[in-house]
Scaffold this motif. Structure first.
Motif, short mmCIF file in Angstrom:
data_model
loop_
_atom_site.label_atom_id
_atom_site.label_comp_id
_atom_site.label_asym_id
_atom_site.label_seq_id
_atom_site.Cartn_x
_atom_site.Cartn_y
_atom_site.Cartn_z
N PHE A 1 -0.61 5.67 8.66
CA PHE A 1 -0.05 6.62 9.64
C PHE A 1 1.12 7.39 9.05
N ASP A 2 1.02 7.72 7.76
CA ASP A 2 2.08 8.50 7.12
C ASP A 2 1.54 9.91 6.90
N ASP A 3 1.88 10.80 7.82
CA ASP A 3 1.29 12.14 7.78
C ASP A 3 1.83 12.96 6.62
N LEU B 1 0.83 -1.20 0.00
CA LEU B 1 0.00 0.00 0.00
C LEU B 1 0.87 1.25 0.00
N TRP B 2 1.98 1.21 0.74
CA TRP B 2 2.88 2.36 0.72
C TRP B 2 3.39 2.64 -0.69
N SER B 3 3.80 1.58 -1.36
CA SER B 3 4.29 1.74 -2.74
C SER B 3 3.19 2.30 -3.63
N LEU C 1 -8.68 7.88 -2.91
CA LEU C 1 -8.49 6.58 -2.28
C LEU C 1 -7.09 6.47 -1.70
N ALA C 2 -6.12 7.03 -2.41
CA ALA C 2 -4.75 7.04 -1.89
C ALA C 2 -4.67 7.84 -0.60
N GLY C 3 -5.38 8.95 -0.54
CA GLY C 3 -5.36 9.76 0.69
C GLY C 3 -5.98 9.01 1.86
N ARG C 4 -7.11 8.37 1.65
CA ARG C 4 -7.73 7.58 2.71
C ARG C 4 -6.79 6.47 3.17
N THR C 5 -6.09 5.86 2.22
CA THR C 5 -5.18 4.77 2.56
C THR C 5 -4.01 5.28 3.38
N ALA C 6 -3.53 6.50 3.06
CA ALA C 6 -2.40 7.07 3.81
C ALA C 6 -2.74 7.26 5.28
N VAL D 1 4.79 -2.06 11.41
CA VAL D 1 5.10 -2.54 10.06
C VAL D 1 6.10 -1.62 9.38
N ARG D 2 5.84 -0.35 9.44
CA ARG D 2 6.77 0.65 8.90
C ARG D 2 6.60 1.88 9.77
N PRO D 3 7.35 1.99 10.84
CA PRO D 3 7.11 3.04 11.84
C PRO D 3 7.28 4.44 11.26
N THR D 4 6.39 5.32 11.70
CA THR D 4 6.46 6.75 11.39
C THR D 4 6.33 7.50 12.71
#
Length: 911
Positions: free
Chosen positions: A577-579, A541-543, A568-573, A747-750
């Protein structure tokens, strides 16, 4: 409302417009009730008062020509188009067929029209009269309704005459929501007076009573019915069939009067009835082609049926329909054939094709081809509804079943795109009768599913979309994968039990092309997450989101089709938790939609950015964005989007708004319990009740929100659930939610995810462990954009310190929390901080009054934009207001802030 009141209301509208307070009004009523007379009085009054007057009249047979009514109104003003910004000028030019170009968004055309009318109104007050609005083409209706809802400080008035539905207008309310002045039938005394004025000789009393009974208070009937009867018959015996209502009786009277004219004159009248532009040159050419002389018009003039000049016009719109309906089909075809031959196919190919299509008997491929070409030209001008009408008629004329099915399918797709989804279903039935090839069958299935989801949020729609995606897979792989994503999103939106099944089918679908498009990456990432868990799908999803962002940021060669997935990309972000990613995607989404003028997509984009602003703690900015979205939806007649408002209400501590919006969502059958709208409302309620300290209610709402299959809602709701469970004495539930949240956060800390994880662990910890987690939460969130969560971290840390007896340390945290929360407008959380501060022995300082506190939401929005150096014209283009309205807002802003210049406004640092 009586005539005098109607006239007074219209005169007041003109008076206000002259003083710079523009407005719009709809004069409505049945046919013949006097609407046109009110509009004519308005025109006479306006001319006498120094107004410029421009007019447009809707005609039933013109409704297929995109922007025809708007062009009629604006054509005399186009010499001012050079003053418009380039995107607006280009949009008008394409819409009116003045030059080629990309099909413009209809609401960008609306903004251009608003500014064009405002420019004209700068020279002299402007009155725009639009009669028979029920027969305007769809594109013109939407633009004029948009303009009517956006006028403000211009010297501009718009008056619409609208015939009641059921009399040629269908059920579509063309200008719904505007102030309405309704004309009712005359009372008996006024009816007698009008009838007496219309008669020029004695009348048998019995006949007089019959006239009054037949007319039933309809003014036109009272004037016209006596004129259709020979004077010798006034002594008795007059009678009309009881089966006709008043408008049809009036039409019948016109028909009788035209029937008494010479046959040649009747043929001329049919030509005029068949060609609504009234173009004298065109009509005289057609007259000549029928072997008639111009003198045949004289009897119709003398009978008061026709006005002859630069244009040939009927004295009343009902005369046109009466003449056309009374003609035999062969006579109509001959009239249309003459008009088609008289119309220059190079100058007006669409009208030529339309007349030719009406002239043929039975199927005719040449006429169908001409209409199909017209549909292409209409679509290029942004007239999707017109394109659909041309394709529908082309399908009817197609002799070849395959061509008929193809045109019906394309017409159905155009109908759905134009918002006429129910009409699209009728054409789909024709298309489905075939014969169709495999790809066309799949397109029929796809459109059926899209219509079902659009009309009712049909619970079967996700599975229907899945079936269409499977049918498309071997035929159109790219479209198939997009359809799989639509199916998956529809299932998530509905909270459907089919989510996992659809996700598994999507993973089993043919692989994406190499390189994969952003839409392919989104599909794979979401499908993997929903079938194999967050940890398995999050990196994909990040990619995907990053690819959508990169595609949207690319140069002129970028693929604009990816822009449609930014929301949809914005909702997924949010779920990742990638601000930074969320901020970039949400901001770029709004920017791109503004640049291309796609106002129909702008409210959804503004809502996403509004929610992003809420999470970042800028509630004032979020309110401005939500208000702008709402104003656009009002102006464009769209369906209200509640997402941003309900989440803003929850964070702001607005109990009334949040509960009301949540209740209305819950009561709407279109929003199932696990669907996106319902679970977003539950998330907002969880935030609201956590802020108010009603933890049992917050736990209940958060538990329901966590049932959502959507990544963003579930992730956001988990922290609300943990806080509510801890504070309501449910540690086991808190532990279970903590395990899930921690697995997602790692999973991918922010900074955002690490901060929220530490926040949640601190709530569940004691002693030094809690202290360490609170400090970690503040440190991590301080490095993110999420000021709302940062302020809440200070609050819960201060609450814990006070319970530990460390009052001095608690004051520092609570004071910071109270200042942050008060400044951002999170009132419930701020009140919690204030209570805790008082418990430490410190009285919280009242929030210092800000210069902008007295400004309305729109005034604050205008002030912020002007403070960046934007001109009034630029602000108007941004907020869909005229420059004069922006200037009016600025005067109010200056007065409220006690300043006198834009320079002083910039110095206030509102941005």
């Amino acid at each position: 409302m009586g005539r005098h009141s109607q006239i007074e209301a219209v005169e007041k509208l003109l008076s206000l417009a002259r003083a710079g307070h523009s407005g719009a009004v709809v004069v409505s009523g049945e046919a013949g009730i006097g609407k046109t007379a009110v509009l004519q009085h308005a025109q006479q009054t306006a001319v006498a008062s120094g107004f410029r007057v421009e007019t447009s009249v809707g005609v039933e047979s013109e409704s297929q020509f995109a922007f025809a009514g708007l062009h009629q109104l604006c054509a005399p003003l186009l010499d001012r188009a050079g003053t418009l910004p380039e995107p607006q000028r280009a949009a008008l030019g394409v819409a009116f067929g003045l030059h080629g170009g990309v099909a413009p968004d209809r609401f960008l055309v609306g903004l251009a029209t608003l500014h064009l009318l405002a420019e004209a109104a700068e020279e002299a007050p402007l009155l725009c009269l639009v009669d028979d609005a029920q027969w305007l083409d769809e594109a013109s209706v939407q633009v004029l309704a948009f303009v009517a809802r956006r006028v403000g400080a211009e010297r501009l008035a718009l008056v619409f005459g609208l015939r009641d539905s059921g009399e040629g207008s269908g059920d579509r309310p063309p200008v719904a929501g505007l102030p309405e002045l309704r004309l009712e039938r005359l009372d008996e005394a006024d009816a007698r007076a009008l009838l007496g004025a219309a008669l020029h000789g004695p009348l048998d009393e019995g006949v007089r009573e019959r006239f009054l009974a037949e007319a039933r208070g309809n003014p036109l009937a009272l004037l016209e019915l006596p004129r259709s009867i020979p004077t010798g018959d006034f002594a008795g015996g007059f009678e009309l069939p009881d089966v006709l209502d008043v408008p049809h009786r009036v039409e019948e009277s016109f028909r009788r009067r035209s029937d008494s004219l010479p046959p040649e004159t009747q043929r001329l009248l049919l030509l005029v009835a068949s060609e609504p532009t009234g173009d004298a040159a065109l009509l005289w050419r057609a007259v000549g082609l029928l072997g008639l002389a111009r003198e045949v018009a004289m009897p119709a003039e003398q009978a008061g049926l026709l006005e002859v000049g630069a244009r040939l016009r009927f004295r009343h719109p009902l005369m046109r329909s009466a003449v056309y309906r009374a003609a035999t089909p062969p006579d109509r075809r001959r009239a249309h054939a003459a008009l088609a031959e008289a119309t220059d196919p190079q100058v007006d190919p669409d009208r030529c094709a339309w007349h030719r299509a009406q002239a043929v008997l039975g199927a005719d491929e040449e006429a169908a081809e001409g209409l199909e070409l017209s549909a292409g030209r209409a679509r290029a001008r942004g007239g999707v509804a017109a394109a659909a009408a041309f394709l529908q008629r082309a399908a009817e004329l197609s002799p070849d079943p395959a061509a008929r099915a193809r045109r019906a399918l394309e017409g159905a797709e155009a109908k759905h795109e134009a918002g006429a989804s129910e009409a699209a279903q009728e054409l789909l039935t024709i298309a489905a009768a075939g014969p169709l090839d495999a790809l066309q069958h799949a397109r029929v299935a796809l459109l059926r599913a899209q219509v079902a989801f659009h009309l009712t949020r049909d619970g079967n729609a996700p599975r229907m979309l899945l079936d269409a995606a499977r049918m498309l897979a071997p035929l159109a792989p790219a479209l198939s994968r997009e359809t799989f994503l639509h199916a998956l999103d529809a299932a998530v939106h509905n909270g459907s039990d089919d989510v996992t099944h659809i996700a598994e089918a999507a993973l089993a679908a043919p692989a994406a092309d190499v390189p994969a498009r952003p839409v392919d990456l989104l599909l794979d990432g979401l499908a993997t997450t929903l079938t194999r868990g967050y940890a398995a799908g999050a990196r994909g999803l990040w990619s995907a989101v990053d690819a959508v962002r990169a595609s949207a940021s690319a140069g002129p060669g970028r693929d604009p089709r990816s822009d449609g997935w930014l929301w949809l990309a914005g909702r997924t972000a949010v779920g990742l938790f990638d601000d930074d990613l969320l901020h970039d995607v949400a901001t770029r989404n709004v920017q791109l939609v503004r640049e291309c003028g796609a106002l129909a997509r702008l409210p959804a984009a503004l809502n996403l950015l509004s929610i992003t602003s809420v999470l970042m703690g800028d509630l004032a900015r979020a309110d401005e964005l939500a208000a702008e979205a709402a104003s656009i939806m009002e102006a464009t007649g769209g369906v209200e989007l509640r997402h941003a408002r309900v989440i803003l209400g929850g964070w702001a501590g607005d109990h009334a708004t949040t509960t009301a919006l949540s209740a209305s969502t819950a009561q709407d059958d279109a929003h199932p319990d696990r669907g996106t709208d319902a679970t977003q409302a539950q998330y907002a309620l969880a935030v609201l009740h956590n802020g108010m300290g009603s933890y049992a209610r917050a736990r209940e709402a958060a538990t329901r929100a966590c049932t959502s299959p959507e990544v963003a809602i579930r992730c956001s709701s988990l922290t609300e659930l943990i806080e509510a469970c801890v504070r309501s004495g449910q540690p086991e539930d808190a532990t279970q939610a903590m395990e899930e949240f921690s697995a997602r956060a790692r999973v991918r800390p922010t900074p955002w995810s690490l901060g929220l994880e530490a926040y949640a662990r601190a709530l569940m910890s004691t002693g030094q462990a809690a202290e360490d987690q609170y400090r970690a939460a503040i440190e991590h969130l301080g490095r993110s954009r999420m000021r709302g969560y940062l302020a809440r971290a200070h609050l819960v840390h201060g609450e814990w310190l006070r319970r530990e007896g460390r009052r001095r340390d608690a004051r520092d945290q609570l004071r910071t929390a109270h200042e942050l929360l008060s400044d951002m407008g999170a009132d419930a959380f701020a009140a919690r901080a204030a209570r805790e501060l008082r418990a430490t022995g410190e009285h919280p300082r009242a929030r210092a009054a800000q210069p902008t506190d007295e400004l309305t939401t729109q005034e604050l929005h205008v002030a912020r934009l002007v403070a960046t150096g934007a001109t009034s014209r630029e602000v108007g283009a941004r907020l869909f207001l005229s420059p004069r309205t922006v200037e009016a807002h600025l005067r109010n802003i200056f007065r409220k802030l006690g300043i006198t210049s834009r320079r002083e406004l910039r110095e206030l640092q509102l941005t």
